[in-house]
Design a protein around this motif. Sequence first.
Motif, PDB file in Angstrom:
ATOM      1  N   SER A   1       0.840  -1.195   0.000  1.00 51.42           N
ATOM      2  CA  SER A   1       0.000   0.000   0.000  1.00 51.42           C
ATOM      3  C   SER A   1       0.876   1.246   0.000  1.00 51.42           C
ATOM      4  O   SER A   1       1.961   1.269   0.588  1.00 51.42           O
ATOM      5  N   LEU A   2       0.393   2.269  -0.666  1.00 52.26           N
ATOM      6  CA  LEU A   2       1.131   3.530  -0.761  1.00 52.26           C
ATOM      7  C   LEU A   2       0.624   4.476   0.326  1.00 52.26           C
ATOM      8  O   LEU A   2      -0.567   4.802   0.358  1.00 52.26           O
TER       9      LEU A   2
ATOM     10  N   ALA B   1       7.862   7.496 -12.166  1.00 50.70           N
ATOM     11  CA  ALA B   1       8.703   6.443 -11.606  1.00 50.70           C
ATOM     12  C   ALA B   1       8.403   6.202 -10.132  1.00 50.70           C
ATOM     13  O   ALA B   1       8.413   5.051  -9.663  1.00 50.70           O
ATOM     14  N   LEU B   2       8.133   7.254  -9.387  1.00 52.12           N
ATOM     15  CA  LEU B   2       7.904   7.115  -7.939  1.00 52.12           C
ATOM     16  C   LEU B   2       6.656   6.306  -7.626  1.00 52.12           C
ATOM     17  O   LEU B   2       6.565   5.708  -6.546  1.00 52.12           O
ATOM     18  N   THR B   3       5.695   6.256  -8.538  1.00 53.56           N
ATOM     19  CA  THR B   3       4.521   5.414  -8.283  1.00 53.56           C
ATOM     20  C   THR B   3       4.897   3.939  -8.235  1.00 53.56           C
ATOM     21  O   THR B   3       4.153   3.119  -7.695  1.00 53.56           O
ATOM     22  N   ALA B   4       6.052   3.588  -8.801  1.00 52.13           N
ATOM     23  CA  ALA B   4       6.505   2.194  -8.803  1.00 52.13           C
ATOM     24  C   ALA B   4       7.252   1.819  -7.538  1.00 52.13           C
ATOM     25  O   ALA B   4       7.620   0.657  -7.352  1.00 52.13           O
ATOM     26  N   GLY B   5       7.508   2.790  -6.647  1.00 52.25           N
ATOM     27  CA  GLY B   5       8.236   2.486  -5.418  1.00 52.25           C
ATOM     28  C   GLY B   5       9.724   2.334  -5.663  1.00 52.25           C
ATOM     29  O   GLY B   5      10.264   2.830  -6.650  1.00 52.25           O
ATOM     30  N   PHE B   6      10.371   1.583  -4.773  1.00 56.76           N
ATOM     31  CA  PHE B   6      11.829   1.473  -4.824  1.00 56.76           C
ATOM     32  C   PHE B   6      12.301   0.022  -4.861  1.00 56.76           C
ATOM     33  O   PHE B   6      13.411  -0.287  -4.450  1.00 56.76           O
ATOM     34  N   SER B   7      11.447  -0.880  -5.355  1.00 56.20           N
ATOM     35  CA  SER B   7      11.846  -2.284  -5.414  1.00 56.20           C
ATOM     36  C   SER B   7      12.837  -2.551  -6.544  1.00 56.20           C
ATOM     37  O   SER B   7      13.496  -3.587  -6.571  1.00 56.20           O
ATOM     38  N   SER B   8      12.957  -1.629  -7.491  1.00 53.64           N
ATOM     39  CA  SER B   8      13.873  -1.791  -8.612  1.00 53.64           C
ATOM     40  C   SER B   8      14.341  -0.421  -9.068  1.00 53.64           C
ATOM     41  O   SER B   8      13.635   0.580  -8.953  1.00 53.64           O
ATOM     42  N   TRP B   9      15.537  -0.403  -9.649  1.00 56.13           N
ATOM     43  CA  TRP B   9      16.059   0.842 -10.212  1.00 56.13           C
ATOM     44  C   TRP B   9      15.561   1.088 -11.620  1.00 56.13           C
ATOM     45  O   TRP B   9      15.655   2.213 -12.133  1.00 56.13           O
TER      46      TRP B   9
END
Length: 365
Positions: free
Chosen positions: A234-235, A309-317
């Motif tokens: 969840s965001l 990009a930030l909607t994708a979170g930080f699980s990948s670069w």
Amino acid sequence: MPEIPSAWTTFSGQHLLEAAGIFLVFVAVLLLGSRWLPGRQAVGRPDPDGVARTYNLNGLALFLIVVVLAVLGDVFDVISLSVLHTHFAELFVVANVFAFALSAGLYWQGARGGSESPGLLRGVFFGRQLNPSWFGVDLKLFSYRPSLIALALFNVSFAVVQYDRQGELSLQMILYQAFTLIYVLNYFQFEYGMIFTWDIVSERFGWMLAWGDYVLVPFFYCLAGWWVLDSTDSLPGVAAAGICLLFVVGFCMFRGANEQKHRFKQNSEASIWRRPAESLDGRLLVSGFWGVGRHLNYTGEICVYFAFALTAGFSSWIPYALPIWLTALLWHRSRRDDRYCRTKYGELWERYTQRVPYALIPRVY
């Protein structure tokens, strides 16, 4: 780090044939629509021979018709937009083949028409013709349409797949869809401004623009969507609000600055931020965004892509590869633009840089 999306790891000959059919029908429908659908008629800048072209600006209507029909077709089970997700790799191959074939065809067309040749490699890469057209449609302006409409449809397909899998859309997906839809929709609202841009006015049409339109934009600009699709966390509300703020600020700078410049070029007495436009010798605008920074349109575009990009979170670069690349590209372009303007305007540009000393970040750079 999430697994590589399955559409990138599975590939079949059957899907390749289907992808070729989808791609060719899509481009053909848009080409016919661009030719016959009524739209606003606008006259562009004269070319080097003094000829001013008239453009049929029906991109917004074409975009809305295609997207609405695609969504309704999915809702009523006539078609499934998930096919764009499952056939993504094959469509990528087809788009590359098409871009190379189009570039070769344009080079051949230019050779038959007697266009000056800059050499084989440069002629194919940069193009031989300034304004090639097919069936009465300017190909440079047209190619933005399959480019951005395909980008919008790929993004919508991610929402369709997520809903099919989870029975709902995540907050990240809702934000991603809203941001990308607004971005593409506004391009077509501003289509009249495109006919005065460097690409349309001065660039020849070759592999560089063709590959950018048919491959780079639709297939790489949607990278964040793959990770938004697979995101299950969840965001937080604060994070969502921050991402929305970044998008809104960036979008206002990006489109606002471009709109102000366009209005000033059309009418040097136009109103900017509810005041008469202020300029240097009637040539360089120093009102609005252009009185704050020399390239805030680039800054705004960078902010918009970081919001994606930030909607994708930080699980990948990987979702951040595009905004980082755009940051480097637009920083380099801002320096190139400064050099070009210094040559073009001379002392007037020096006066402008004294008046507006910051390029991309006010009070910083």
